[in-house]
Design an enzyme around this catalytic site. Structure first.
Site, PDB file in Angstrom:
ATOM      1  CB  THR A   1      54.033  55.779   7.651  1.00  0.00           C
ATOM      2  OG1 THR A   1      53.427  55.403   6.429  1.00  0.00           O
ATOM      3  CG2 THR A   1      53.085  55.461   8.796  1.00  0.00           C
TER       4      THR A   1
ATOM      5  CB  THR B   1      56.358  53.626   5.524  1.00  0.00           C
ATOM      6  OG1 THR B   1      54.990  53.279   5.648  1.00  0.00           O
ATOM      7  CG2 THR B   1      56.938  53.888   6.876  1.00  0.00           C
TER       8      THR B   1
ATOM      9  N   GLY C   1      55.565  48.405   4.216  1.00  0.00           N
ATOM     10  CA  GLY C   1      54.396  47.697   4.735  1.00  0.00           C
ATOM     11  C   GLY C   1      54.820  46.411   5.419  1.00  0.00           C
TER      12      GLY C   1
HETATM   13  N1  GLY Z   1      51.192  51.990   7.574  1.00  0.00           N
HETATM   14  C1  GLY Z   1      52.195  51.011   7.503  1.00  0.00           C
HETATM   15  C2  GLY Z   1      52.590  50.477   8.840  1.00  0.00           C
HETATM   16  O1  GLY Z   1      52.337  51.113   9.835  1.00  0.00           O
HETATM   17  O2  GLY Z   1      53.141  49.418   8.916  1.00  0.00           O
END
Ligand code: GLY
Length: 557
Positions: A384, A366, A459
């Site tokens: 992200t 991200t 994450g």
């Molecule tokens: N795709 C990672 C998040 O939204 O936390």
């Protein structure tokens, strides 16, 4: 500049650690994952634009300069604090398509179909980024969109120089680009450090958006091209999905911690709720006396994280679809209750901690940027594609990657998918629902004034990286850059391990923690988070914290 001073002590010894100072500016700053994006954001501010104009420009510039996570085909969250103290949050998270179903990633026997939610067109959620930047601009922008996009389009035409880290990333993912895309794409070429990649198709897409606005992306020719491309590649997105997409204003999560006021992202991100739970749980302990990354500090933080993450996926999901006991979860009394069985003598076992029958393993690709403008407005944005380069599906005609955000849903509630993600009902798939996120764009006030803007990719480690950055400044008296650089650790209830950045922690501390029953893992997390932050110093100047773990850069004036 490097200064040296005592910043850390524990019960046994004092450690001398360097204090690294980041860029200092007088009025305004942008910190992002790429120098090109920070410079474009700054240029917009220099033209007289505000933080929301700079947000638009920086977000779009990251889509050009940082295709790894910057995007037009993804989504994100923004938390803001205006110079008059008004706060708010914008949710431009992707949504499940109308044709999505709860079991869409399961085979006839109810088993997860490997890769279906992560690779290629079936993993794509309805992109929210373009709606997000336009909505922020509609409400608060001051420059014309045409003017804001000018330097971004010029960058896409001129091209972006490949960094050493980018070369490595592109090498890692090239086989997947080849597998997913029918034809060769720009990134099929073996780009080397210092090469320049030009993005003429993306420049043209941005020109169309510049001419026709948001509707070009959601209803116009771009929308038609986009939907055809996704359907030709086996996806289920329709024009109706795009037409119906809208960014939503949300009330941010706010709570107090030891004299600070923290403002962070509300559901459908778990970030603010989890951060509040952890900070409430650790507040009664004298972390500053324990010392930075000391055994006791790591114990307290780990145990607070264990309990917060155990709650996370049981309770949290899209607030438009599920009822979240938010007030209770972020109350001091709830966290105190949760910590009542904690002891310094022995690690709690995650097996003994309810709720959550959920192991959270999310991808960490991200990106975050922080902005403070010359008027005192602040925005904190995390955006992200989910995985690195999202679904790896790239439209050569439009010039961008599509997300694989559908994988952030629980594909099969109650059971782990191929990534170890065990979901609960609150986050099961439904048409038009937003998938749960960990993104934690955050703003901190001290004495009623703007103090820090902070966030990170990572994450599930996003929340704990933001936490440690705030604590490093507030409890351990580090500068912004030192706070960002300091080694980080992470616990998320399951797996029951404390992840640590390798070769960064005191061996004695690791031995002590191990003897208390903690399992330490220095192997699986090479880095934890890549923080972009800005600190308002006591004299009103700004200090940037641009993470050395990436190509992150602060710029400003
Ligand atoms: N795709 C990672 C998040 O939204 O936390």
């Amino acid at each position: 500049m490097l200064l040296f001073s005592v910043i850390s002590c524990n019960d046994k010894k004092e450690k001398v650690t360097k204090k690294e100072i980041g860029l200092i500016t007088k009025q305004a700053m942008v910190v992002s994952a790429r120098v090109e994006a920070s410079k474009i954001g700054t240029a917009i501010l220099k033209k007289g634009g505000n933080a929301f104009d700079a947000m638009f420009a920086t977000e779009m510039a990251l889509a050009v300069a940082y295709p790894f996570a910057g995007n037009l085909g993804g989504g994100g969250f923004m938390v803001y604090r205006k110079n008059d103290g008004e706060i708010g949050a914008l949710d431009y998270r992707e949504k499940a398509p109308l044709a999505a179903t709860r079991d869409m990633y399961l085979d006839d026997d109810g088993n997860i179909i490997k890769g279906k939610s992560t690779i290629g067109a079936m993993g794509i959620g309805i992109p929210g980024t373009v709606a997000g930047v336009f909505e922020a601009h509609r409400k608060f922008g001051s420059l014309r969109v045409q003017e804001i996009l000018e330097p971004v389009i010029a960058l896409a035409k001129r091209g972006v120089v490949v960094t050493a880290k980018q070369e490595k990333r592109l090498n890692n993912y090239r086989p997947l680009f080849d597998k997913v895309n029918k034809d060769s794409i720009t990134f099929t070429h073996k780009w080397k450090e210092n090469d320049t990649i030009k993005y003429p198709a993306l420049a043209e897409t941005l020109i169309q958006i510049q001419k026709n606005g948001k509707d070009e992306f959601y209803k116009g020719e771009i929308a038609k091209t986009l939907v055809k491309f996704i359907q030709d590649n086996g996806g289920i997105m329709t024009l109706e999905d795009l037409e119906k997409y809208e960014a939503k204003w949300r009330t941010p999560i706010t709570f107090n911690y030891d004299g600070l006021r923290i403002i962070s992202m509300s559901p459908p991100s778990s970030g603010g709720v989890c951060l509040a739970q952890i900070m409430n749980a650790i507040e009664p302990f004298e972390l500053d006396k324990f010392g930075h990354n000391s055994t006791k500090a790591i114990q307290v933080i780990t145990e607070a994280e264990r309990r917060a993450y155990a709650d996370r996926s049981h309770f949290l999901g899209d607030p438009d679809f599920v009822t979240i006991p938010q007030k209770e979860l972020i109350s001091k009394s709830y966290s105190n209750k949760r910590m009542s069985d904690f002891s310094f003598d022995k690690a709690t076992s995650s097996a003994d901690v309810s709720y959550g029958n959920v192991e959270i393993i999310e991808s960490d690709e991200t990106t975050h940027y922080s902005i403070i403008d010359q008027f005192g407005n602040a925005v904190s944005v995390t955006t992200t594609l989910n995985g690195a380069y999202g679904s790896k599906l790239y439209s050569s005609e439009l010039g961008f990657f599509f997300n694989n955000e559908m994988d952030d849903f629980s594909s099969k509630p109650g059971e782990p998918n191929m990534f170890g993600l065990i979901g609960a009902k609150a986050n099961e798939i439904a048409p038009e629902k937003r998938m749960l996120s960990s993104m934690t764009p955050t703003i901190v006030e001290k004495d009623g004034k703007l103090f820090m803007v902070v966030g990170t990719p990572g994450g599930s480690t996003i929340i704990t990286s933001v936490l440690q950055t705030i604590l490093n400044v507030h409890e351990f008296k580090m500068n912004m850059q030192a706070a960002v650089n300091a080694p980080r650790f992470h616990h998320q209830w399951l797996p029951d391990v404390v992840k640590m950045e390798p070769n960064s922690f005191d061996k004695e501390t690791i031995t002590e923690l191990t003897s208390l029953g903690y399992t330490i893992d220095e192997t699986t997390s090479r880095i934890i988070g890549k923080v972009s932050a800005i600190l308002v110093l006591p004299n009103g100047t700004l200090e940037g914290g641009a993470d050395k773990r990436g190509d992150d850069t602060a710029d400003g004036f």
